[in-house]
Design an enzyme around this catalytic site. Structure first.
Site, PDB file in Angstrom:
ATOM      1  N   ASP A 212      79.685  -1.402  56.286  1.00 44.08           N
ATOM      2  CA  ASP A 212      78.845  -0.623  55.391  1.00 44.08           C
ATOM      3  C   ASP A 212      77.371  -0.770  55.767  1.00 44.08           C
ATOM      4  O   ASP A 212      76.921  -1.859  56.144  1.00 44.08           O
ATOM      5  CB  ASP A 212      79.068  -1.153  53.964  1.00 44.08           C
ATOM      6  CG  ASP A 212      78.289  -0.386  52.921  1.00 44.08           C
ATOM      7  OD1 ASP A 212      78.626   0.790  52.693  1.00 44.08           O
ATOM      8  OD2 ASP A 212      77.339  -0.952  52.342  1.00 44.08           O
ATOM      9  N   GLU A 248      79.070   2.217  59.705  1.00 39.88           N
ATOM     10  CA  GLU A 248      78.571   3.346  58.932  1.00 39.88           C
ATOM     11  C   GLU A 248      77.093   3.568  59.252  1.00 39.88           C
ATOM     12  O   GLU A 248      76.227   2.845  58.779  1.00 39.88           O
ATOM     13  CB  GLU A 248      78.732   3.117  57.420  1.00 39.88           C
ATOM     14  CG  GLU A 248      78.420   4.386  56.630  1.00 39.88           C
ATOM     15  CD  GLU A 248      77.481   4.194  55.450  1.00 39.88           C
ATOM     16  OE1 GLU A 248      77.287   5.170  54.705  1.00 39.88           O
ATOM     17  OE2 GLU A 248      76.902   3.101  55.269  1.00 39.88           O
TER      18      GLU A 248
HETATM   19  C1  AAO Z   1      73.369   1.929  42.849  1.00 42.60           C
HETATM   20  C2  AAO Z   1      72.555   2.944  42.061  1.00 42.60           C
HETATM   21  C3  AAO Z   1      71.104   2.873  42.474  1.00 42.60           C
HETATM   22  C4  AAO Z   1      70.570   1.452  42.286  1.00 42.60           C
HETATM   23  C5  AAO Z   1      71.430   0.505  43.109  1.00 42.60           C
HETATM   24  C6  AAO Z   1      71.016  -0.955  42.965  1.00 42.60           C
HETATM   25  O1  AAO Z   1      73.077   4.247  42.284  1.00 42.60           O
HETATM   26  O2  AAO Z   1      70.354   3.771  41.650  1.00 42.60           O
HETATM   27  O3  AAO Z   1      69.238   1.389  42.743  1.00 42.60           O
HETATM   28  O4  AAO Z   1      72.804   0.642  42.688  1.00 42.60           O
HETATM   29  O5  AAO Z   1      71.124  -1.358  41.651  1.00 42.60           O
HETATM   30  C7  AAO Z   1      76.692   3.009  46.791  1.00 42.60           C
HETATM   31  C8  AAO Z   1      76.099   4.168  46.004  1.00 42.60           C
HETATM   32  C9  AAO Z   1      74.706   3.860  45.505  1.00 42.60           C
HETATM   33  C10 AAO Z   1      74.701   2.538  44.741  1.00 42.60           C
HETATM   34  C11 AAO Z   1      75.151   1.466  45.724  1.00 42.60           C
HETATM   35  C12 AAO Z   1      75.153   0.065  45.119  1.00 42.60           C
HETATM   36  O6  AAO Z   1      76.079   5.323  46.814  1.00 42.60           O
HETATM   37  O7  AAO Z   1      74.306   4.913  44.628  1.00 42.60           O
HETATM   38  O8  AAO Z   1      73.392   2.268  44.248  1.00 42.60           O
HETATM   39  O9  AAO Z   1      76.514   1.779  46.119  1.00 42.60           O
HETATM   40  O10 AAO Z   1      75.934   0.032  43.994  1.00 42.60           O
HETATM   41  C13 AAO Z   1      72.078   5.693  52.648  1.00 42.60           C
HETATM   42  C14 AAO Z   1      72.602   4.574  53.540  1.00 42.60           C
HETATM   43  C15 AAO Z   1      74.101   4.503  53.591  1.00 42.60           C
HETATM   44  C16 AAO Z   1      74.722   4.551  52.192  1.00 42.60           C
HETATM   45  C17 AAO Z   1      74.215   5.805  51.511  1.00 42.60           C
HETATM   46  C18 AAO Z   1      74.770   5.951  50.095  1.00 42.60           C
HETATM   47  O11 AAO Z   1      72.073   4.712  54.849  1.00 42.60           O
HETATM   48  O12 AAO Z   1      74.457   3.296  54.222  1.00 42.60           O
HETATM   49  O13 AAO Z   1      72.777   5.741  51.416  1.00 42.60           O
HETATM   50  N1  AAO Z   1      76.183   4.461  52.222  1.00 42.60           N
HETATM   51  C19 AAO Z   1      76.871   3.157  52.006  1.00 42.60           C
HETATM   52  C20 AAO Z   1      78.107   3.289  51.141  1.00 42.60           C
HETATM   53  C21 AAO Z   1      77.708   3.600  49.713  1.00 42.60           C
HETATM   54  C22 AAO Z   1      76.923   2.443  49.131  1.00 42.60           C
HETATM   55  C23 AAO Z   1      76.062   1.761  50.110  1.00 42.60           C
HETATM   56  C24 AAO Z   1      76.015   2.101  51.449  1.00 42.60           C
HETATM   57  C25 AAO Z   1      75.360   0.534  49.666  1.00 42.60           C
HETATM   58  O14 AAO Z   1      78.969   4.223  51.691  1.00 42.60           O
HETATM   59  O15 AAO Z   1      78.828   3.885  48.910  1.00 42.60           O
HETATM   60  O16 AAO Z   1      76.060   2.935  48.061  1.00 42.60           O
HETATM   61  O17 AAO Z   1      76.298  -0.519  49.860  1.00 42.60           O
HETATM   62  C26 AAO Z   1      69.460   9.951  54.269  1.00 42.60           C
HETATM   63  C27 AAO Z   1      69.679   8.821  55.267  1.00 42.60           C
HETATM   64  C28 AAO Z   1      70.933   8.038  54.985  1.00 42.60           C
HETATM   65  C29 AAO Z   1      70.982   7.640  53.522  1.00 42.60           C
HETATM   66  C30 AAO Z   1      70.907   8.915  52.671  1.00 42.60           C
HETATM   67  C31 AAO Z   1      71.028   8.641  51.173  1.00 42.60           C
HETATM   68  O18 AAO Z   1      70.349  11.018  54.505  1.00 42.60           O
HETATM   69  O19 AAO Z   1      69.762   9.359  56.560  1.00 42.60           O
HETATM   70  O20 AAO Z   1      70.929   6.887  55.792  1.00 42.60           O
HETATM   71  O21 AAO Z   1      72.222   6.958  53.284  1.00 42.60           O
HETATM   72  O22 AAO Z   1      69.656   9.542  52.932  1.00 42.60           O
HETATM   73  O23 AAO Z   1      69.922   7.901  50.752  1.00 42.60           O
HETATM   74  C32 AAO Z   1      69.769  15.172  54.678  1.00 42.60           C
HETATM   75  C33 AAO Z   1      69.447  14.322  55.894  1.00 42.60           C
HETATM   76  C34 AAO Z   1      70.173  12.981  55.803  1.00 42.60           C
HETATM   77  C35 AAO Z   1      69.747  12.324  54.553  1.00 42.60           C
HETATM   78  C36 AAO Z   1      70.182  13.207  53.409  1.00 42.60           C
HETATM   79  C37 AAO Z   1      69.915  12.639  52.028  1.00 42.60           C
HETATM   80  O24 AAO Z   1      71.141  15.573  54.689  1.00 42.60           O
HETATM   81  O25 AAO Z   1      69.830  15.005  57.064  1.00 42.60           O
HETATM   82  O26 AAO Z   1      69.918  12.168  56.939  1.00 42.60           O
HETATM   83  O27 AAO Z   1      69.518  14.459  53.500  1.00 42.60           O
HETATM   84  O28 AAO Z   1      68.520  12.530  51.809  1.00 42.60           O
END
Ligand code: AAO
Length: 511
Positions: A212, A248
């Site tokens: 992850d 990931e």
């Molecule tokens: C939760 C709450 C938060 C709170 C946090 C801490 O929702 O509000 O602040 O707890 O209390 C999952 C959930 C999160 C959750 C987290 C922890 O999705 O909502 O937060 O558990 O409970 C990035 C990362 C990527 C990640 C993804 C979700 O790079 O690694 O965000 N995925 C993994 C897991 C996921 C998990 C985590 C990681 C954490 O699969 O389930 O989170 O363990 C851009 C970047 C990406 C980035 C995205 C989203 O993407 O490139 O790297 O991913 O933004 O932030 C266009 C662009 C594209 C861009 C996208 C979105 O499409 O081309 O590049 O727009 O802006």
């Protein structure tokens, strides 16, 4: 002797790219949020008999219990310790699952959350799935143990301590991702704790890891803990087998961090795959299926032997992560089946099938306000996956992997494994077809008019059962039949209003 040595050296250095699935099995399925005892049963009663190679499971280590909102699925991405103790089950149930799945030749891949611990803002206490004490404020995780020394607070250069720009590689690796306390992976102590956790799982018998948030770790720090990993358990794997690694990393282009930075450690998730395939099948932005002729590296994807591919994942099926509105999911079942069918027929990458739970999806201003809702549960306890008379699942488990069209395409991929991509045909629009050597052939009609065409399939003459509309049972077909003549040609007709506007045939479904 020399050949053996060469083979074992090759085996050794390529192994982290190899899912170690049993011979003749090629795809894995993500059983998102399932309980360990249900996964054990599913391996025995369904996955092994239908040729699935392995299962990606939800994170098995102790996590924070979030009560507001009530038990969201994402609490499992906030580790508290490396005890195997979650809503999916305890360590005994985990061990039983790994053993029973391996015994029927189905591998287990663990979702490893090692970049961070829980969120910065969570209050101290014992509200965790095993009751271990933690204090995010003082950075204390006593059941590991980690303390303030083990986090990147000093290293991160943003004033908020958060990732503020994805174009600054230092922020992305050294600061907090959405408030999650960022572990100092440059420290040998932290690397050792992570390796101990993963080695515990390897010794139990898992075959590898989805890592992850790999984008948020330095590739060299990852290599340092990966180098500490044991070989796989020789009860089920050959001597010297290295764990399968898929990282990931979301790279849709346009950021400083690229997937290729991570190739040395293992495979990488190819997020362009689902985003683009969704756009094509939805016919958005002028895309058409005819353009899929050079799908894969021809679309600027990473090399096939580094890619782990999927149509949707647990994040982007509900608007988290990346890919946006083009992502196809079970909610768009007709288009989804075509996309998954295309993925499984096409030779590119290691393929992962998604298996979801239903949630009360509800959009307000274009955002699903229920994107947090956790798995089907009774007062927090995850519900069992019940099986209906017609082999579908109950209790709001979607079980896409049991849909006939998807299950039969998993078998198709096994049958055509190693065969080249052949006999491409298209009408210049959204009617396309291709074969896999002399083993299988597939044809799609995603246009708004009927398809009727005679094509070279590459297959031996005979009568074939279309595995999309039915199954070959004993020696008869419950769906449509396709006749391949002695020159390999066959006639196909597909109405544009068909429930499933595609046909697939392969040599194991010859009558
Ligand atoms: C939760 C709450 C938060 C709170 C946090 C801490 O929702 O509000 O602040 O707890 O209390 C999952 C959930 C999160 C959750 C987290 C922890 O999705 O909502 O937060 O558990 O409970 C990035 C990362 C990527 C990640 C993804 C979700 O790079 O690694 O965000 N995925 C993994 C897991 C996921 C998990 C985590 C990681 C954490 O699969 O389930 O989170 O363990 C851009 C970047 C990406 C980035 C995205 C989203 O993407 O490139 O790297 O991913 O933004 O932030 C266009 C662009 C594209 C861009 C996208 C979105 O499409 O081309 O590049 O727009 O802006």
């Amino acid at each position: 002797m020399r050949l053996l040595l060469l083979l074992s050296v090759l085996g050794g250095c390529w192994a982290q790219y190899d899912p170690h699935t049993q011979y003749g099995r090629t795809s894995i399925v993500h059983l998102f949020e399932w309980r360990w005892d249900d996964i054990a049963l599913e391996c025995e009663r369904y996955l092994a008999p239908n040729g699935y190679g392995g299962v990606q499971i939800s994170p098995p280590n102790e996590n924070v219990v979030i009560s507001n909102p009530s038990r969201p699925w994402w609490e499992r991405y906030q580790p508290i310790s490396y005890k195997i103790c979650t809503r999916s089950g305890n360590e005994d149930q985990f061990r039983d699952m790994v053993k029973r799945c391996n015994n029927v030749g189905v591998r287990i891949y663990v979702d490893a959350v090692v970049n961070h611990m829980c969120g910065n803002g969570v209050s101290a206490g014992t509200s965790s799935t095993c009751g271990s004490y933690f204090n995010p404020g003082s950075r204390e995780f006593s059941a590991v143990p980690y303390s303030a020394w083990d986090f990147n607070d000093g290293k991160c250069k943003t004033s908020s301590g958060e990732i503020e720009s994805y174009n600054d590689i230092y922020q992305v690796r050294d600061c907090r991702l959405v408030g999650l306390l960022d572990l100092a992976l440059e420290k040998d102590y932290v690397r050792t704790k992570i390796a101990e956790y993963l080695n515990h799982l390897i010794d139990i018998g898992v075959a590898g890891f989805r890592i992850d948030a790999s984008k948020h770790m330095w590739p060299g720090d990852m290599k340092a803990f990966l180098d500490k990993l044991n070989n796989l358990n020789t009860n089920w794997f050959p001597e010297g087998a290295r764990p399968f690694i898929y990282q990931e990393v979301i790279d849709l282009g346009g950021e400083s961090i690229q997937s290729s930075d991570y190739f040395g450690n293992g495979r990488v998730t190819e997020f362009k795959y689902g985003a683009k395939l969704g756009t094509v099948i939805r016919k958005w932005n002028g895309e058409k299926m005819a353009y899929l002729k050079n799908w894969g590296e021809g679309w600027a994807f990473m090399p096939s032997n580094r890619a782990l591919v999927f149509v949707d994942n647990h994040d982007n099926q509900r608007g988290h992560g990346a890919g946006g509105a083009s992502i196809l999911t079970f909610w768009d079942a007709r288009l989804y089946k075509m996309a998954v069918g295309f993925m499984l027929a096409h030779p590119y990458g290691v393929t992962r099938v998604m298996s979801s739970f239903r949630w009360p999806r509800y959009f307000e201003n274009g955002k699903d306000v229920n994107d947090w809702v956790g798995p089907p549960n009774d007062n927090g306890a995850i519900k069992r996956v019940t099986i209906n008379e017609d082999t579908t699942c109950g209790n709001d488990w979607v079980c896409e992997h049991r849909w006939r069209q998807i299950r039969n395409m998993v078998i198709f991929r096994n049958v055509v494994d190693g065969q080249s991509f052949t006999n491409w045909w298209d009408n210049g629009s959204n009617q396309v077809a291709f074969g896999r050597g002399n083993k299988g052939f597939i044809i799609f009609n995603n246009d708004d008019w009927a398809l009727s065409v005679t094509l070279q399939t590459g297959l031996p003459a005979g009568t074939y059962c279309d595995v999309i509309s039915g199954d070959k049972i004993d020696n008869h077909c419950t769906g449509n039949q396709i006749y391949v003549s002695s020159d390999g040609r066959a006639s196909f007709s597909i109405s544009n209003t068909a429930e499933d506007p595609f046909i697939a045939i392969h040599v194991d479904a010859k009558l």
